[in-house]
Every structure is written in C-alpha cells, then in structure tokens.
Design an enzyme around this catalytic site. Structure first.
Site, mmCIF file in Angstrom:
data_model
loop_
_atom_site.group_PDB
_atom_site.id
_atom_site.type_symbol
_atom_site.label_atom_id
_atom_site.label_comp_id
_atom_site.label_asym_id
_atom_site.label_seq_id
_atom_site.Cartn_x
_atom_site.Cartn_y
_atom_site.Cartn_z
ATOM 1 N N HIS A 3 -4.251 -2.048 -6.314
ATOM 2 C CA HIS A 3 -3.525 -0.843 -6.694
ATOM 3 C C HIS A 3 -4.557 0.202 -7.088
ATOM 4 C CE1 HIS A 3 0.275 -3.284 -7.873
ATOM 5 N NE2 HIS A 3 0.056 -3.227 -6.586
ATOM 6 N N ASP A 58 0.815 -1.225 0.000
ATOM 7 C CA ASP A 58 0.000 0.000 0.000
ATOM 8 C C ASP A 58 0.845 1.269 0.000
ATOM 9 O OD1 ASP A 58 -2.276 -1.682 0.278
ATOM 10 O OD2 ASP A 58 -1.865 -1.793 2.420
HETATM 11 P P1 GDP Z 1 -0.379 0.177 -3.858
HETATM 12 O O1 GDP Z 1 -1.001 -1.152 -3.588
HETATM 13 O O2 GDP Z 1 1.057 0.212 -3.440
HETATM 14 O O3 GDP Z 1 -0.580 0.635 -5.266
HETATM 15 O O4 GDP Z 1 -1.083 1.220 -2.926
HETATM 16 P P2 GDP Z 1 -2.671 1.487 -2.701
HETATM 17 O O5 GDP Z 1 -3.313 1.772 -3.985
HETATM 18 O O6 GDP Z 1 -3.269 0.448 -1.849
HETATM 19 O O7 GDP Z 1 -2.599 2.759 -1.758
HETATM 20 C C1 GDP Z 1 -2.141 3.938 -2.153
HETATM 21 C C2 GDP Z 1 -3.262 4.961 -1.951
HETATM 22 O O8 GDP Z 1 -2.696 6.210 -1.773
HETATM 23 C C3 GDP Z 1 -4.172 5.088 -3.132
HETATM 24 O O9 GDP Z 1 -5.470 5.422 -2.710
HETATM 25 C C4 GDP Z 1 -3.553 6.236 -3.927
HETATM 26 O O10 GDP Z 1 -4.478 6.919 -4.737
HETATM 27 C C5 GDP Z 1 -3.078 7.094 -2.823
HETATM 28 N N1 GDP Z 1 -1.843 7.845 -3.104
HETATM 29 C C6 GDP Z 1 -0.728 7.437 -3.777
HETATM 30 N N2 GDP Z 1 0.229 8.387 -3.735
HETATM 31 C C7 GDP Z 1 -0.293 9.411 -2.989
HETATM 32 C C8 GDP Z 1 0.218 10.660 -2.540
HETATM 33 O O11 GDP Z 1 1.362 11.031 -2.793
HETATM 34 N N3 GDP Z 1 -0.614 11.432 -1.776
HETATM 35 C C9 GDP Z 1 -1.868 11.055 -1.448
HETATM 36 N N4 GDP Z 1 -2.612 11.883 -0.699
HETATM 37 N N5 GDP Z 1 -2.386 9.884 -1.840
HETATM 38 C C10 GDP Z 1 -1.601 9.069 -2.594
#
Ligand code: GDP
Length: 424
Positions: free
Chosen positions: A40, A12
């Site tokens: 993701h 995440d």
């Molecule tokens: P992944 O599994 O590693 O792709 O991560 P997730 O999708 O589960 O979680 C990342 C969450 O953080 C998602 O809802 C993204 O839209 C959000 N996100 C990613 N980068 C940023 C950021 O720099 N700032 C903010 N506020 N949200 C972010």
C-alpha cells in the site's frame, strides 16, 4: 462504526491512500488477511511510505493498528518496515501496534519453496511475488505452521521447528532436491526478529472485542482486490487468502462482529499484476502511455503492471461480492491525456455477448466489447469540488456509477491525502 475498505478490482486500486484518508475518524485500523505480497502506498505530509504488512493507519499517531488473525507475517520484513518508518521519524510502539497471537509466521523457507515452485513451473508460472504466501497458507491448512503467539514461548521453538522441518524437508529436499533447512538457521532467525517483535504480540480478539463493546470506530483494511479472492477471484491466479469484506471480522479476529459499512475502492481504469486472464489488457504504445500516466509499477516488487480500460463487467462483479455500500473512485486524474476514454461494457464469449462475469475457461475465452466516452483533456488534480470538474469527467464518473450499480462517494484525483472530492 465498523467499516471495511476493500478492493473492487485486481488490487492496487489505491486502498492504502483511502485508508490513510478515512482513518482520521477511526481509532483502530485492522489488516485482516495476506502478508507482504502486496504494497500500500501512502503519501502524506510525513513523506512517501510503502507498507506491505503494517496497517496504513500506522502513520497516524492517535490510532491503534492491529495485524489480524488472518494474516501471515514475515517477521524480518516487518522489522524492516518498522525500521524504515523509524528513519522517517515515525516510531512504532506496542501501544500503537498489536499483532494477533493467532496470525501465522511466514519463514524464509516459505519464500524458498515459492521460488522453487515458480522455477519448476517455468513458462506456466503464476507470477507469484515469491514471498512465500501460498506455501505458508498451505502449511496453515495442513496445520504445520507456527503462530505468532508461539513467539512468547521460546523454550518450545526448537522442538516445534524440528518437528515441522522433518516434514517440510520432505518437500524442499526430497521433492525439489534443494538443500535441507535446519532448525538452527530458523532458530537464529526467530532469535533475531521474533524476540524483537514479542512485545507487540497479544490476544487481539480480546482487545478488539473490548474495542467494539466500547463503541470504538474500527476500520478493516483489505489487501488486494475482489478478483484476487481465493474462492471468488480468477482462480488459480488469485492470492491465497480471502480478500472480501465479508471475511474482515473473522480475519481481524472478531468473527461475531457485523460490519456497518463497506467502502469499495475502484480504479478509473484497470491494472493487474502477474499472470492470468485480463480481458481488457492493452498492449504496445497504448499500454505504455497508460502505464506511464498511472505509474503502474508494483509497490511490493517494482514489476510493470498490465493495464487496460475500465472493465464494467469485472467491476460490477467486484462490487457485488464485496457488498460495497459506496465507492471511492481513484486515479481519475490519470485519464486526462485521453481523447476518447474506453469502457468495457460487455464480454463476448464464443459468439455470445454477456455482462455476467464468467468463471474458469469461459473467462479465458472472453473478449472485451468497448464503448467510448469523450475525454476531459485537462488536469483535474487540483479540483476539490465536483462542480470544478469538466462535464466530460462528471459524465464518465456517472457512467461508471451506473455501470456497477453503486454510488461513488469519493473521487480521488491525486496520490496525496488531500487530493480528493467528496460527493453527496
Ligand atoms: P493499494 O495496494 O490498493 O493501496 O494500491 P497501491 O498503493 O499499490 O497503488 C496505488 C498507487 O496509486 C499508489 O502509488 C498511490 O500513491 C497512487 N494513487 C492513489 N490514488 C491516486 C489518485 O487518485 N491519483 C493518482 N495519480 N495516484 C493515486
């Protein structure tokens, strides 16, 4: 150029968002492990998408997306994801999506076994997503799995299923006392979803070997993070596959390929889904504020995530085992509400201080040692240059860089594709 994007922490970290951003320079995007047990999240001009199985490059029309040999694939879930994209006007064709014939099929009975086992464990449950991932990987290693390539030979389905189910029912019915799974119900499932996906199945090893020979840029996309790796993570609270970049070529289906670069995705604070040791865990109001600010709810399950301060001990270990060449630091904007930003710089275990990430029971007993930095107390989500950032934010970034021993090349300050700062 062969590049892996891998998680430094517990998952995440925002890998999907970074793949969506960086994939503009890559013709082929490959998922190399896991199944639909994590999600993701990608936000771009076409909308907000949660992808559990599809590589995040699927949202760019000009990329080829490969679901690699190391994956376990729930066919019904995949059809659902394709349908959901269709509802947003994103069509998925066999030219854009290639599913490895060596990947393994995750059947509904794997999910059922996962639920039975979590219920049997009661208070000692693992916090599984209950999507059958551990049972299906176990079956793979027991050599009792059906692979995606078998979808191309429907005449063999009944015999294969009958053989496998005579074994699986020893556990489901004989062991857990649940109803027997029948070949007929599995056949109906394969008829519905397997026939639909058959056109996407191919020898992706062949396809990717040719792509490497042509000099194509290939991006390998990991699911979850370093601390969830089956061998190097917080076992047994890990996932059931290898989340490390070193596994990317093998899991993709081109074991002889050599990565040119690994981009580690690291979050500006910590979060963790499910059970297991989480040294920096915050509780009460402090946790609630960070969870709200970071919208920390599981993309696959909606579960509230456990949250905590940035953990330099765990993150440096993550950087080391991922072999990260550079980092993308995500969600820096989330910390803007904090007066003081905590950083866990060491662990104390049985009265001794250490900066080495411990294994097993020593990790369970570890207590965090914190240092505090000045907060930046301002919205940074519109910053696009490091010179636009408050000096406290720059100091925090530099401190993390130093703590983990790896340069930060991308600073993500928001969830949308353009919300980032490139450094250096
Ligand atoms: P992944 O599994 O590693 O792709 O991560 P997730 O999708 O589960 O979680 C990342 C969450 O953080 C998602 O809802 C993204 O839209 C959000 N996100 C990613 N980068 C940023 C950021 O720099 N700032 C903010 N506020 N949200 C972010």
């Amino acid at each position: 150029m062969l590049t892996a994007i891998a998680g430094i922490n517990w998952g995440d970290e925002g890998k999907g968002r970074m793949v969506d951003l960086l994939s503009q320079d890559y013709g082929v995007i490959v998922r190399y492990q896991g199944g639909n047990n994590a999600g993701h999240t990608v936000i771009n001009e076409r909308g907000k998408f949660i992808l559990n199985l599809l590589p995040s490059g699927i949202l760019r029309e000009d990329t080829v997306n490969v679901m690699g040999t190391g994956m376990v694939i729930d066919l019904a879930h995949l059809c659902g994801e394709i349908d959901e994209l269709g509802r947003h006007g994103v069509s998925v064709t066999p030219e854009q999506l290639k599913i490895s014939d060596r990947a393994v099929i995750c059947f509904p009975y794997h999910g059922a076994q996962d639920v039975l086992e979590e219920e049997r464990l009661g208070d000692k449950k693992f916090g599984s997503t209950r999507r059958g991932i551990a049972p299906v990987y176990a079956d793979k290693y027991m050599k009792k799995a059906i692979r995606v390539g078998d979808l191309l030979c429907p005449d063999t389905w009944r015999e294969r299923l009958t053989d496998i189910l005579s074994w699986k029912n020893l556990t489901l019915a004989g062991g857990y006392g649940s109803g027997e799974v029948t070949a007929d119900e599995c056949l109906r499932w394969l008829e519905t979803y397997g026939r639909r996906l058959a056109p996407f199945v191919c020898d992706t090893t062949h396809y990717l070997t040719d792509a490497v020979a042509r000099g194509e840029n290939i991006l390998f996309e990991a699911q979850l993070g370093a601390l969830r790796d089956i061998d190097f993570g917080i076992y047994p609270y890990t996932t059931s596959s290898q989340t490390l970049a070193a596994y990317a070529p093998t899991g993709a289906g081109i074991p002889a390929a050599k990565l040119d670069c690994t981009v580690g995705v690291m979050k500006a604070y910590s979060s963790c889904v499910g059970e297991g040791p989480f040294t920096v865990e915050m509780f009460g109001d402090e946790a609630a504020r960070l969870r709200e600010a970071g919208e920390e709810y599981g993309a696959a399950t909606g579960r509230p995530r456990r949250v905590g301060a940035f953990d330099a001990v765990a993150s440096r270990y993550g950087v080391t085992i991922q072999g990260a060449d550079c980092l993308a630091l995500t969600k820096l904007d989330v910390l803007s509400y904090l007066e003081k930003i905590p950083i866990c710089t060491a662990y104390e275990i049985d009265g001794t201080r250490t900066t080495e990430f411990p294994v097993g029971q020593r990790l369970v007993r570890a207590r965090p040692v914190y240092d505090y930095m000045d907060g930046f107390r301002t919205d940074i989500s519109a910053c696009r240059d490091i010179r636009d950032l408050p000096k406290e934010a720059v100091a925090y970034v530099r401190r993390l860089e130093e703590a983990v021993g790896c340069p930060i090349r991308y600073l993500s300050v928001g969830p949308a594709r353009g919300d980032y700062i490139a450094i250096g």
